[in-house]
Write an enzyme that holds these catalytic residues in place. Structure first.
Site, PDB file in Angstrom:
ATOM      1  N   ASP A  65       4.281   2.539 -12.982  1.00 33.25           N
ATOM      2  CA  ASP A  65       3.233   1.899 -13.788  1.00 33.25           C
ATOM      3  C   ASP A  65       2.502   0.860 -12.956  1.00 33.25           C
ATOM      4  O   ASP A  65       3.091   0.269 -12.051  1.00 33.25           O
ATOM      5  CB  ASP A  65       3.876   1.138 -14.953  1.00 33.25           C
ATOM      6  CG  ASP A  65       3.789   1.882 -16.261  1.00 33.25           C
ATOM      7  OD1 ASP A  65       3.492   3.089 -16.236  1.00 33.25           O
ATOM      8  OD2 ASP A  65       4.005   1.255 -17.299  1.00 33.25           O
ATOM      9  N   TYR A  67       1.202  -2.947 -12.375  1.00 29.50           N
ATOM     10  CA  TYR A  67       1.656  -4.256 -12.834  1.00 29.50           C
ATOM     11  C   TYR A  67       0.877  -4.637 -14.091  1.00 29.50           C
ATOM     12  O   TYR A  67      -0.309  -4.342 -14.205  1.00 29.50           O
ATOM     13  CB  TYR A  67       1.406  -5.319 -11.764  1.00 29.50           C
ATOM     14  CG  TYR A  67       2.190  -5.139 -10.489  1.00 29.50           C
ATOM     15  CD1 TYR A  67       3.582  -5.208 -10.475  1.00 29.50           C
ATOM     16  CD2 TYR A  67       1.540  -4.930  -9.275  1.00 29.50           C
ATOM     17  CE1 TYR A  67       4.293  -5.064  -9.288  1.00 29.50           C
ATOM     18  CE2 TYR A  67       2.249  -4.787  -8.080  1.00 29.50           C
ATOM     19  CZ  TYR A  67       3.624  -4.855  -8.100  1.00 29.50           C
ATOM     20  OH  TYR A  67       4.329  -4.718  -6.928  1.00 29.50           O
ATOM     21  N   PHE A  78       2.599  -0.853  -6.079  1.00 35.04           N
ATOM     22  CA  PHE A  78       3.325  -1.944  -5.413  1.00 35.04           C
ATOM     23  C   PHE A  78       2.413  -3.063  -4.892  1.00 35.04           C
ATOM     24  O   PHE A  78       2.892  -4.140  -4.549  1.00 35.04           O
ATOM     25  CB  PHE A  78       4.222  -1.428  -4.268  1.00 35.04           C
ATOM     26  CG  PHE A  78       5.363  -0.585  -4.733  1.00 35.04           C
ATOM     27  CD1 PHE A  78       6.455  -1.157  -5.371  1.00 35.04           C
ATOM     28  CD2 PHE A  78       5.342   0.785  -4.553  1.00 35.04           C
ATOM     29  CE1 PHE A  78       7.518  -0.374  -5.824  1.00 35.04           C
ATOM     30  CE2 PHE A  78       6.392   1.580  -5.002  1.00 35.04           C
ATOM     31  CZ  PHE A  78       7.480   0.994  -5.635  1.00 35.04           C
ATOM     32  N   HIS A 187      15.346   2.001  -5.567  1.00 34.80           N
ATOM     33  CA  HIS A 187      14.079   1.273  -5.749  1.00 34.80           C
ATOM     34  C   HIS A 187      14.179  -0.117  -5.110  1.00 34.80           C
ATOM     35  O   HIS A 187      15.266  -0.703  -5.043  1.00 34.80           O
ATOM     36  CB  HIS A 187      13.805   1.135  -7.253  1.00 34.80           C
ATOM     37  CG  HIS A 187      12.417   0.752  -7.597  1.00 34.80           C
ATOM     38  ND1 HIS A 187      11.991  -0.560  -7.619  1.00 34.80           N
ATOM     39  CD2 HIS A 187      11.342   1.502  -7.935  1.00 34.80           C
ATOM     40  CE1 HIS A 187      10.719  -0.594  -7.966  1.00 34.80           C
ATOM     41  NE2 HIS A 187      10.295   0.645  -8.156  1.00 34.80           N
TER      42      HIS A 187
END
Length: 220
Positions: A65, A67, A78, A187
């Site tokens: 998704d 932010y 990211f 992750h």
């Protein structure tokens, strides 16, 4: 449907833009922007594609998704805008780069320079309501971004796909691993980074693969 996106992508994704699911998705997204605060700002929805054309893409990093905080998302997974504080996952990414390649951690978290070198920073869902993580999941974005992964896998070769965490790794079924190099690890989030993200050396491994194929390395 006329979608404003980089031309090499537009050519290959036109079938998606004409599909019923994408028309429904477009109507939903238009309504969301009219009635709620949505991230990223609309002009950035396809930034990942605009900065890394289909032809130039050499590495694909998959996120989930955007932010959902103020001033963060700008269309690259990211990454955050230069004036925004670096989120924890991104800090951990840069820590791994420092350990792997001995590169100093940069002063900001904008990853435009990666994208401009052919790193497609692709979220599975390209929009989100402010402060509501996952709010635009299962509205059609995943079907679209799965098609992106498929067309990359089918029409290119010697790509590096970087899959961090179970969600990204589930997309591995869309990738022809006989043609491409797939790197997987936990992750980089604070909850998982110590379980195998730190020390994965994905950045040096990516460059080693590119070098072996006679391609330019990424300046991480």
């Amino acid at each position: 449907m006329d979608v404003k996106i980089e031309k090499s992508w537009k050519t290959r994704l036109q079938r998606e833009f004409e599909a019923d699911y994408f028309h429904n998705l477009t109507e939903f997204i238009k309504s969301e922007y009219q009635n709620h605060q949505i991230f990223p700002p609309a002009k950035y929805i396809f930034s990942a594609f605009d900065l890394s054309s289909f032809d130039d893409t050499r590495v694909v990093i998959l996120g989930q998704d955007p932010y959902h905080g103020e001033g963060q998302a700008h269309g690259l997974c990211f990454s955050v805008q230069k004036e925004t504080r670096m989120p924890p996952s991104l800090k951990n990414i840069f820590k791994e780069i420092k350990d792997d390649l001995n590169k100093d951690i940069p002063p900001h978290g904008c990853l435009d320079r990666w994208a401009e070198q052919g790193v497609l920073l692709l979220n599975a869902t390209l929009t989100v309501r402010a402060h509501q993580a996952g709010s635009h999941q299962k509205k059609g974005w995943e079907e679209f971004t799965d098609a992106v992964i498929k067309v990359l896998s089918e029409e290119k070769e010697n790509l590096v796909f970087i899959l961090w965490g179970a969600y990204a790794q589930n997309k591995g079924t869309l990738i022809d691993k006989t043609k491409h190099h797939v790197l997987e690890s936990p992750h980089p989030s604070p909850f998982a980074a110590h379980k195998g993200f730190f020390g994965n050396k994905h950045f040096s491994k990516t460059n080693a693969f590119l070098r072996d194929k006679g391609l330019n390395e990424i300046e991480w």
